[in-house]
Design a protein around this motif. Structure first.
Motif, PDB file in Angstrom:
ATOM      1  N   UNK A  97     -74.490 -25.152  55.940  1.00  8.08           N
ATOM      2  CA  UNK A  97     -73.762 -24.257  56.843  1.00  8.08           C
ATOM      3  C   UNK A  97     -74.696 -23.446  57.731  1.00  8.08           C
ATOM      4  N   UNK A  98     -75.987 -23.415  57.408  1.00  6.11           N
ATOM      5  CA  UNK A  98     -76.946 -22.615  58.167  1.00  6.11           C
ATOM      6  C   UNK A  98     -78.022 -23.525  58.740  1.00  6.11           C
ATOM      7  N   UNK A  99     -78.160 -23.550  60.050  1.00  7.35           N
ATOM      8  CA  UNK A  99     -79.142 -24.441  60.686  1.00  7.35           C
ATOM      9  C   UNK A  99     -79.991 -23.736  61.744  1.00  7.35           C
ATOM     10  N   UNK A 100     -79.869 -22.437  61.854  1.00  5.26           N
ATOM     11  CA  UNK A 100     -80.570 -21.735  62.926  1.00  5.26           C
ATOM     12  C   UNK A 100     -82.000 -21.361  62.622  1.00  5.26           C
ATOM     13  N   UNK A 101     -82.508 -21.698  61.427  1.00 11.02           N
ATOM     14  CA  UNK A 101     -83.882 -21.350  61.076  1.00 11.02           C
ATOM     15  C   UNK A 101     -84.369 -22.295  59.983  1.00 11.02           C
ATOM     16  N   UNK A 102     -85.691 -22.321  59.790  1.00 12.43           N
ATOM     17  CA  UNK A 102     -86.289 -23.120  58.731  1.00 12.43           C
ATOM     18  C   UNK A 102     -86.624 -22.241  57.535  1.00 12.43           C
ATOM     19  N   UNK A 103     -86.591 -22.843  56.362  1.00 16.85           N
ATOM     20  CA  UNK A 103     -86.973 -22.109  55.162  1.00 16.85           C
ATOM     21  C   UNK A 103     -85.850 -21.238  54.629  1.00 16.85           C
ATOM     22  N   UNK A 104     -86.250 -20.219  53.884  1.00 18.49           N
ATOM     23  CA  UNK A 104     -85.294 -19.303  53.252  1.00 18.49           C
ATOM     24  C   UNK A 104     -85.461 -17.920  53.866  1.00 18.49           C
ATOM     25  N   UNK A 105     -84.375 -17.390  54.419  1.00 13.88           N
ATOM     26  CA  UNK A 105     -84.442 -16.099  55.101  1.00 13.88           C
ATOM     27  C   UNK A 105     -83.178 -15.285  54.833  1.00 13.88           C
ATOM     28  N   UNK A 106     -83.280 -13.947  54.992  1.00 17.45           N
ATOM     29  CA  UNK A 106     -82.080 -13.111  54.856  1.00 17.45           C
ATOM     30  C   UNK A 106     -81.117 -13.377  56.011  1.00 17.45           C
ATOM     31  N   UNK A 107     -79.832 -13.318  55.699  1.00 15.92           N
ATOM     32  CA  UNK A 107     -78.803 -13.505  56.720  1.00 15.92           C
ATOM     33  C   UNK A 107     -78.118 -12.186  57.030  1.00 15.92           C
ATOM     34  N   UNK A 108     -77.844 -11.958  58.283  1.00 19.48           N
ATOM     35  CA  UNK A 108     -77.029 -10.807  58.664  1.00 19.48           C
ATOM     36  C   UNK A 108     -75.570 -11.099  58.336  1.00 19.48           C
ATOM     37  N   UNK A 109     -74.761 -10.084  58.289  1.00 22.41           N
ATOM     38  CA  UNK A 109     -73.333 -10.282  58.042  1.00 22.41           C
ATOM     39  C   UNK A 109     -72.724 -11.191  59.105  1.00 22.41           C
ATOM     40  N   UNK A 110     -73.161 -10.988  60.347  1.00 24.74           N
ATOM     41  CA  UNK A 110     -72.618 -11.807  61.428  1.00 24.74           C
ATOM     42  C   UNK A 110     -72.964 -13.286  61.237  1.00 24.74           C
ATOM     43  N   UNK A 111     -74.190 -13.551  60.786  1.00 22.36           N
ATOM     44  CA  UNK A 111     -74.613 -14.934  60.577  1.00 22.36           C
ATOM     45  C   UNK A 111     -73.844 -15.588  59.432  1.00 22.36           C
ATOM     46  N   UNK A 112     -73.559 -14.818  58.395  1.00 22.81           N
ATOM     47  CA  UNK A 112     -72.780 -15.350  57.271  1.00 22.81           C
ATOM     48  C   UNK A 112     -71.380 -15.727  57.724  1.00 22.81           C
ATOM     49  N   UNK A 113     -70.765 -14.844  58.471  1.00 21.43           N
ATOM     50  CA  UNK A 113     -69.403 -15.111  58.954  1.00 21.43           C
ATOM     51  C   UNK A 113     -69.403 -16.316  59.893  1.00 21.43           C
ATOM     52  N   UNK A 114     -70.421 -16.396  60.775  1.00 23.85           N
ATOM     53  CA  UNK A 114     -70.492 -17.521  61.717  1.00 23.85           C
ATOM     54  C   UNK A 114     -70.747 -18.842  60.998  1.00 23.85           C
ATOM     55  N   UNK A 115     -71.454 -18.803  59.875  1.00 22.96           N
ATOM     56  CA  UNK A 115     -71.739 -20.030  59.119  1.00 22.96           C
ATOM     57  C   UNK A 115     -70.465 -20.644  58.554  1.00 22.96           C
ATOM     58  N   UNK A 116     -69.488 -19.814  58.232  1.00 14.35           N
ATOM     59  CA  UNK A 116     -68.175 -20.257  57.758  1.00 14.35           C
ATOM     60  C   UNK A 116     -68.261 -21.321  56.657  1.00 14.35           C
ATOM     61  N   UNK A 117     -68.984 -21.025  55.570  1.00 17.88           N
ATOM     62  CA  UNK A 117     -69.094 -22.031  54.508  1.00 17.88           C
ATOM     63  C   UNK A 117     -67.778 -22.234  53.766  1.00 17.88           C
ATOM     64  N   UNK A 118     -67.568 -23.463  53.331  1.00 20.62           N
ATOM     65  CA  UNK A 118     -66.434 -23.758  52.457  1.00 20.62           C
ATOM     66  C   UNK A 118     -66.781 -23.475  50.999  1.00 20.62           C
ATOM     67  N   UNK A 119     -68.085 -23.561  50.689  1.00 26.61           N
ATOM     68  CA  UNK A 119     -68.571 -23.403  49.321  1.00 26.61           C
ATOM     69  C   UNK A 119     -69.893 -22.657  49.334  1.00 26.61           C
TER      70      UNK A 119
END
Length: 292
Positions: free
Chosen positions: A207-229
């Motif tokens: 659900x997240x493709x805007x960066x490489x590796x492991x990084x903190x997500x903002x609330x806006x990025x989490x909502x935009x990712x719209x994961x099903x799981x």
């Protein structure tokens, strides 16, 4: 799934003075103890066991926790926080490590210690697993065993791919891998990560493709990712995150996964190690994503 998966494991069982002293000790014993291997990284340790060469191990790192009997070996610390003194105190004739060991200054000292140092390349797809197996077998001078294991694991991975394709159907699920949650911040897996690799192999979509590796997500990025799981490692202690804490996050609750409280937890090393058990992890995740 092929029976080979279930048989795979059943069938196989300022600080420079201390470093210099440990180097001398290790070098003096190298000719006497050519079989003394320190294995650093869970996947390479699993491969050593799968090859049947575990009797040559004298120590392992903290991430090397499978199979269970490996816990009887001395633990020289976490792969990314190695102490040269601790590694060299095992008097190894070979240091076998996954790519990414650290810190860099510790690795530099180990590489300069007149002891064979072999780094196994990382990767997050089918071919990367097979390359790891063949490379470890080459370093251990058992290439025939390596080819046999690679062939078996390749067949298991092919079977797992068929399961994943069948389970995914026409609408792959969007998966957000959460590595940790500290101070209310979600640390997620982006591109070029083991998390993305196993999600893809299992028929899902990161659900997240805007960066490489492991990084903190903002609330806006989490909502935009719209994961099903939401996908996480199954672990307790300080690094563990309960369902209650996870779904207490307003941004998570605003996603499809939050609305349905859909969270999956898997053994971290099996899921992210990209070693002999990767096919098992792919099948397990594929079934879980399909709701089986």
């Amino acid at each position: 799934m092929r029976p080979a998966l279930s048989r795979l494991w059943a069938a196989r069982v300022a600080r420079f003075a201390p470093v210099a002293l440990a180097v001398l000790m290790a070098s003096s014993l190298q000719a006497q103890e050519p079989q003394r291997i320190v294995s650093i990284g869970g996947s390479v340790t699993e491969i050593v066991y799968a090859l049947g060469e575990q009797d040559r191990l004298v120590a392992r790192d903290t991430t090397s926790n499978f199979p269970e009997e490996v816990s009887q070996l001395p633990d020289i610390g976490y792969i990314r926080r190695l102490s040269p003194e601790g590694v060299l105190s095992m008097n190894p004739s070979l240091i076998l490590t996954e790519e990414g060991a650290g810190p860099p200054e510790a690795v530099e000292l180990l590489e300069a210690a007149s002891i064979e140092f072999a780094e196994i390349p990382a990767g997050y797809d089918r071919e990367a697993v097979l390359t790891k197996i063949r490379r470890v077998a080459e370093v251990l001078s058992v290439p025939e065993k390596g080819e046999a294991l690679a062939a078996e694991v390749a067949a298991d991975l092919d079977d797992a791919a068929e399961v994943a394709a069948k389970e995914a159907g026409a609408a792959p699920r969007r998966v957000l891998f959460v590595l940790s949650m500290q101070g209310g911040r979600i640390m997620a897996g982006g591109t070029d990560t083991a998390a993305e690799g196993v999600i893809r192999l299992a028929g899902g979509v990161n659900a997240v493709t805007g960066f490489e590796g492991y990084k903190p997500l903002s609330d806006e990025a989490i909502i935009a990712a719209a994961p099903d799981v939401i996908l996480m490692m199954a672990r307790g202690g300080e690094m563990g995150v309960s369902d209650e804490d996870l779904f207490a996050q307003p941004a998570i609750l605003s996603t499809p996964a939050g609305e349905t409280r859909s969270v999956l937890r898997m053994d971290g090393m099996k899921m992210l190690g990209f070693g002999p058990r990767t096919a098992e992890a792919v099948v397990e995740l594929a079934h879980a994503l399909a709701g089986d």
